[in-house]
Design a protein around this motif. Structure first.
Motif, PDB file in Angstrom:
ATOM      1  N   GLU A  87      -5.848  -1.870  -8.299  1.00 29.48           N
ATOM      2  CA  GLU A  87      -5.623  -1.247  -7.002  1.00 29.48           C
ATOM      3  C   GLU A  87      -6.910  -0.629  -6.483  1.00 29.48           C
ATOM      4  O   GLU A  87      -7.741  -0.140  -7.248  1.00 29.48           O
ATOM      5  CB  GLU A  87      -4.540  -0.171  -7.123  1.00 29.48           C
ATOM      6  CG  GLU A  87      -3.180  -0.706  -7.546  1.00 29.48           C
ATOM      7  CD  GLU A  87      -2.179   0.400  -7.769  1.00 29.48           C
ATOM      8  OE1 GLU A  87      -2.638   1.535  -8.047  1.00 29.48           O
ATOM      9  OE2 GLU A  87      -0.974   0.156  -7.678  1.00 29.48           O
ATOM     10  N   TRP A 127       0.843  -1.184   0.000  1.00 28.27           N
ATOM     11  CA  TRP A 127       0.000   0.000   0.000  1.00 28.27           C
ATOM     12  C   TRP A 127       0.884   1.242   0.000  1.00 28.27           C
ATOM     13  O   TRP A 127       2.066   1.182   0.351  1.00 28.27           O
ATOM     14  CB  TRP A 127      -0.933   0.015   1.214  1.00 28.27           C
ATOM     15  CG  TRP A 127      -0.274   0.410   2.513  1.00 28.27           C
ATOM     16  CD1 TRP A 127       0.430  -0.399   3.356  1.00 28.27           C
ATOM     17  CD2 TRP A 127      -0.238   1.720   3.094  1.00 28.27           C
ATOM     18  NE1 TRP A 127       0.890   0.308   4.429  1.00 28.27           N
ATOM     19  CE2 TRP A 127       0.496   1.615   4.308  1.00 28.27           C
ATOM     20  CE3 TRP A 127      -0.764   2.959   2.731  1.00 28.27           C
ATOM     21  CZ2 TRP A 127       0.707   2.711   5.125  1.00 28.27           C
ATOM     22  CZ3 TRP A 127      -0.544   4.052   3.556  1.00 28.27           C
ATOM     23  CH2 TRP A 127       0.178   3.919   4.737  1.00 28.27           C
ATOM     24  N   VAL A 161      -3.721   3.794  -1.525  1.00 29.88           N
ATOM     25  CA  VAL A 161      -3.918   2.808  -2.584  1.00 29.88           C
ATOM     26  C   VAL A 161      -3.430   1.467  -2.058  1.00 29.88           C
ATOM     27  O   VAL A 161      -2.279   1.334  -1.635  1.00 29.88           O
ATOM     28  CB  VAL A 161      -3.153   3.205  -3.861  1.00 29.88           C
ATOM     29  CG1 VAL A 161      -3.248   2.091  -4.897  1.00 29.88           C
ATOM     30  CG2 VAL A 161      -3.727   4.492  -4.430  1.00 29.88           C
ATOM     31  N   GLU A 192      -8.489   2.325  -4.234  1.00 34.69           N
ATOM     32  CA  GLU A 192      -8.190   3.632  -3.663  1.00 34.69           C
ATOM     33  C   GLU A 192      -9.172   3.933  -2.540  1.00 34.69           C
ATOM     34  O   GLU A 192     -10.389   3.842  -2.736  1.00 34.69           O
ATOM     35  CB  GLU A 192      -8.270   4.713  -4.741  1.00 34.69           C
ATOM     36  CG  GLU A 192      -7.887   6.094  -4.262  1.00 34.69           C
ATOM     37  CD  GLU A 192      -7.841   7.108  -5.370  1.00 34.69           C
ATOM     38  OE1 GLU A 192      -8.122   8.285  -5.111  1.00 34.69           O
ATOM     39  OE2 GLU A 192      -7.537   6.703  -6.520  1.00 34.69           O
TER      40      GLU A 192
END
Length: 545
Positions: free
Chosen positions: A361, A235, A256, A363
């Motif tokens: 990913e 992350w 993220v 967010e």
């Protein structure tokens, strides 16, 4: 059969213990700078006696040695890990999976109904076509030539029914065309639903099976907690910085998160930590430095590629020569490096989140911080043709701002991106918010004498005169910090002198020798010039580098 009966007769009761299959989903995750600690939990009722508890969907990449298992309501006698054949794998029916599966079923049903409607319309057209073929096949009776009424009735029948049948065919074709026009949308909705189901389904990659042999003294409630380490998690923080009215800075913080483990994280409590607990806990071991001096004539010759094998073997027995360390600038980002408290920084998200495995990913928005800011301009004419916005602010929050990518806005207008360094509480930061097109810079070399022109050639001298112009074409006043450089020397024989008009307000900016700075107050429409002259002298026969 006899041997089987004897085996059952003499087998202890543990052999007859029942197997309880459990679904223990991930409920909490602590993501570190590298890797994560995952907690699974399930509560259930356990009968008295000995049993086997079986969890068949464990992450196949977990670190078994770093797995902690706790069971309340019973005693763990033994544990066993094994691989499950991928063909026997059944994805956990999580709420997200059930919702996606219901969407697929609904989209499939809607498409099937549309296909049925199209088929029914085509059937209507086919029935009308069959009717026309029937009318065309009607045979006249033998007395039809003399019976006018009969001929008239047959003709009217063929005309009326044939017209109706042809109209029915056209109506059926129009209905089928209209139904086909909406069918593509239903096919697209089905594909989107199927893709969502794939995202909600953990990958079928032969997960691990955890089997626990347990014993319960009495029937009652039990809770199983499994904590383990998975390496495939990372992350990083992200930011959106907004400058408002030149004096207010808001920072939207986010993160993220990505993971490629063998399991989906659905509705988990997520904590983001800057620690790296899996990269070792011991410091490096120092080695004593034994130095010696030798006569240069007796110093050993450095080994080369042409040395013989025997000579190379002898060199391995000698004391290794300790060389100066090589300092390498690391290009990658280390988010754990922002640990200013000695125990790292962690953020626990207030709600539950979903982080699918092996997908894009995710967010996550964290919060928004607001700071007082001061905006000026920074000008570097040697490098740029315009000045840049410089925003200075102090981190008055209680949190460390971790290093990460940042998107920059000025009064809701996107102006660029940058990388923000770590900023502890009460520390000050400088952030550049893009160019100011109206602050124009020009740096002109008016004269440069290399020392080899004129009546007397002096190859050990160099002079240079530079004029710097800055012009404010905007409709507002600007405070500008203008920077330029002059050469400096660390040798007594190389003499460097310089003069500037006006004189700089500061020299050796940030302890960097030769970096000058002027603090200018430039009104709208105003321009200003700075002149810098430098002179270098060195002994004859030497070369300037």
């Amino acid at each position: 059969m006899r041997f089987a009966a004897l085996a059952l007769l003499f087998c202890p009761l543990t052999c007859l213990a029942d197997t309880i299959t459990l679904t223990a989903p991930p409920v909490a995750v602590t993501a570190y700078a590298s890797g994560a600690l995952v907690t699974r939990s399930v509560s259930f009722d356990i009968p008295a006696g000995q049993h086997s508890l079986r969890i068949a969907d464990m992450d196949p990449d977990i670190v078994i040695e770093a797995t902690d298992i706790a069971l309340s309501g019973a005693t763990i006698l033994s544990r066993q890990w094994s691989d499950l054949d991928s063909t026997l794998y059944r994805a956990p029916r999580t709420p997200a999976w059930q919702e996606a599966k219901a969407r697929v079923d609904a989209a499939t049903q809607a498409l099937a109904q549309r296909d049925d409607q199209i088929a029914l319309a085509l059937a209507k057209g086919q029935a009308a076509q069959d009717q026309i073929q029937f009318l065309n096949g009607i045979a006249l009776p033998e007395d039809a030539a003399t019976n006018v009424d009969t001929l008239r009735a047959i003709g009217q029948l063929i005309a009326s029914d044939g017209t109706a049948a042809r109209g029915a065919i056209r109506a059926a074709d129009a209905e089928a065309r209209a139904l086909r026009r909406g069918r593509d949308d239903l096919v697209f909705e089905l594909r989107v639903a199927e893709a969502a189901l794939v995202d909600a389904t953990p990958p079928n990659d032969a997960p691990m099976v955890l089997t626990l042999n347990v014993e319960a003294a009495a029937a009652g409630p039990a809770t199983l907690d499994v904590r383990y380490v998975t390496p495939d998690v990372e992350w990083e923080p992200i930011y959106a910085l907004s400058l408002i009215n030149d004096d207010t800075l808001t920072i939207d913080r986010g993160a993220v998160v990505a993971q490629s483990s063998g399991e989906h994280w659905n509705d988990v409590s997520l904590t983001l930590s800057t620690l790296s607990p899996f990269e070792g806990s011991n410091p490096g071991r120092l080695r004593a430095q034994r130095r010696r001096i030798e006569d240069p004539a007796q110093a050993p010759v450095a080994p080369t590629r042409m040395r013989t094998l025997g000579a190379a073997a002898d060199s391995q027995l000698a004391e290794p020569i300790i060389e100066a360390p090589i300092i390498v600038e690391e290009m990658g980002r280390q988010f754990a490096g922002s640990d200013f408290s000695g125990v790292g920084v962690s953020y626990t998200l207030p709600g539950l989140v979903d982080v699918p495995a092996g997908r894009a990913e995710v967010e996550i928005a964290l919060d928004t911080l607001t700071f007082d800011a001061a905006m000026t301009a920074r000008a570097v004419p040697l490098m740029d043709a315009t000045a840049y916005r410089l925003v200075v602010f102090e981190n008055t929050s209680q949190d460390i701002l971790l290093p990460g990518e940042a998107v920059l806005f000025v009064n809701d207008q996107l102006v660029g991106t940058t990388f923000m360094d770590a900023l502890p509480p009460n520390a000050e930061a400088d952030i550049f918010f893009g160019p100011i097109e109206g602050l124009r810079l020009t740096r002109t070399v008016l004269d440069r004498n290399e020392g080899d022109r004129g009546l007397i050639n002096r190859s050990n001298e160099q002079r240079e005169e530079v004029r710097i112009d800055i012009e404010n074409l905007t409709d507002r006043d600007w405070d500008v910090s203008l920077r330029d450089s002059v050469p400096f020397s660390e040798q007594d024989d190389l003499v460097i002198t310089w003069t500037a008009n006006p004189a700089p307000d500061e020299v050796a900016i940030d302890d960097r020798r030769g970096i000058l700075e002027w603090d200018l107050a430039l009104q709208a429409g105003e321009s200003q010039s700075i002149s810098v002259e430098t002179e270098l002298r060195w002994p004859e026969g030497m070369i300037l580098r």
